[in-house]
Structures are given as C-alpha cells and as structure tokens.
Scaffold this active site. Structure first.
Site, short mmCIF file in Angstrom:
data_model
loop_
_atom_site.label_atom_id
_atom_site.label_comp_id
_atom_site.label_asym_id
_atom_site.label_seq_id
_atom_site.Cartn_x
_atom_site.Cartn_y
_atom_site.Cartn_z
N LYS A 173 0.83 -1.19 0.00
CA LYS A 173 0.00 0.00 0.00
C LYS A 173 0.87 1.24 0.00
CE LYS A 173 -4.15 1.68 2.38
NZ LYS A 173 -5.04 1.47 3.55
N HIS B 33 -10.62 -9.38 0.10
CA HIS B 33 -10.18 -8.79 1.36
C HIS B 33 -10.65 -9.65 2.54
CE1 HIS B 33 -8.12 -5.37 3.13
NE2 HIS B 33 -8.98 -5.39 4.12
N ARG C 195 -8.06 -12.01 3.28
CA ARG C 195 -7.01 -11.37 4.10
C ARG C 195 -7.41 -11.46 5.57
NH1 ARG C 195 -2.80 -7.57 3.97
NH2 ARG C 195 -3.03 -5.74 5.31
N TYR D 151 7.03 -4.09 18.52
CA TYR D 151 7.45 -5.27 17.76
C TYR D 151 8.49 -4.97 16.71
CZ TYR D 151 4.09 -3.59 14.24
OH TYR D 151 3.41 -2.85 13.31
#
Length: 227
Positions: free
Chosen positions: A109, A173, A176, A209
């Site tokens: 993206k 999606h 996903r 993270y």
C-alpha cells in the site's frame, strides 16, 4: 427530534439526511446551524467475514487439476494463509519470488516495498503452478489461459466462485481477514500478525514489535499451518 436521531430503529443514513435538513432549516430561519451539535451514534460495522480452517481445506481439496485449478489453488492458498491485498498479489512477478530466502517481494500500500514469507504450506501450491505456467513474454506470476496477465477482476471472480458455497458476500479482502483470524485463533501474537499484514498502525506499535522481522513471523506461521 433528538430522540428520533438516537432511535436505534431509524437507519443511519436517514438520520444523516434528517440532521442535514434540520440544520438547513435553522439557517433559513436566521439561526446558526453550527449550534446543532447532536452526535449521531456510530454506524454499526458489519462483522468481519472469514473462512474457517475446515472451509479452507474443503475449498483446496475440491480444486481440480486443470490449468485454472492449479493456478487458483496457489492464489487461494496465498490469500487465505498469507493475507496479501488484491493489488499486492496481482502485481507479483517471477522476479519477486525468492526461494533461497523463502520470501516474496511485494509492492504494498502506498507503493511501499516489502516482503512476505513463503511458508511451507504454500510452497507446493506455488511449485505446481510454476510447473504448468507457460513461458511467455509476461513476467507476471499469474497468467490466464491465453498466457496473458490475469486481471484483478478475474482474480476476484475466481476467488468468489470458490467461496460461494460458504458465503455469497465474500471478497478477496475477506480472505485477508481469514489469514489474520486463523493466526489469532491459533495463538500467534498480534504484533506478528501486524507485521505480516503491514498495517499502517505500525507507527503507534512499532516500538513494541520492531525487533520482529518477517522471516521470524514466517516460522510462527509454519508452526500453525505445518508443512
């Protein structure tokens, strides 16, 4: 009037139209419409659609051994286990496949470069597809029956065709979401899933993270899916 706008039985869109009309009326009467500050209840979000692990297995097991079937199996396996966006999957080229480091380069993206792991589960599906994929001038991974790049709309249609037995309202999606939901249900840490899916929330959670790289995430996926 306020009670009307907060009434649960009244549709969200109707409330917005009604509130806009009320503000317009206030302005026509010489009042200040900005003082109308009724906050509408947030529009309820529809539940996240996803397939169960049994449904994923059923779809993959029912794929035939035709050219399209082998290709669609690989596409479905990647969608449902790695959670790429449609554009990311559609744009994969042969040069993006790195079998030495078990990763796929993607253009994500906002044109951001990244990569996702080739986990053990999806490797056989990729290998089978590459064994029947015709040699053409196109460097894109997914080709149609004419040897030309498979268009995004065609990918959407093919995936919808596979999942229609379980849901008529399903999108790529949703696949996903399926990948993320499966990992969450199997105890994979949320920070690893965020890394895999490359969510924009990395700005606020990056410190938590940042030590996680996508290769270590891949090993966690292998533990969930086997291989």
């Amino acid at each position: 009037y306020k009670e009307y706008l907060t009434e649960k039985k009244v549709g969200y869109s109707s409330k917005r139209v009604s509130l806009a009309a009320f503000r317009k009326l206030v302005k026509m009467l010489g009042g200040d419409p900005s003082v109308v500050r009724i906050i509408l209840p947030k529009k309820a979000k529809s539940g996240v659609k996803y397939l169960t692990e049994d449904q994923i297995s059923a779809i993959l097991n029912n794929m035939d051994e035709s050219y399209e079937g082998i290709r669609d199996s690989a596409i479905f396996a990647i969608f449902s286990h790695i959670g790429l966006r449609l554009a990311e999957l559609s744009n994969i080229t042969l040069d993006d496949l790195d079998f030495e480091r078990n990763r796929i380069h993607i253009l994500g993206k906002n044109m951001k470069d990244g990569h996702v792991p080739i986990i053990k589960f999806i490797r056989p599906f990729l290998d089978r597809w590459l064994s029947v994929r015709p040699e053409t001038q196109s460097n894109f991974l997914w080709l149609d029956s004419k040897g030309e790049r498979l268009k995004r709309r065609a990918i959407q249609y093919r995936m919808s065709k596979q999942v229609k037995q379980f849901s008529k309202e399903f999108s790529t999606h949703s696949l996903r979401h399926t990948a993320a939901t499966t990992l969450i249900n199997n105890g994979v840490e949320l920070k690893s899933i965020q890394k895999l899916l490359r969510h924009s929330s990395i700005r606020t959670t990056g410190d938590v993270y940042s030590h996680k790289d996508v290769d270590s995430v891949g090993s966690e996926l292998d533990q969930v899916y086997g291989g």
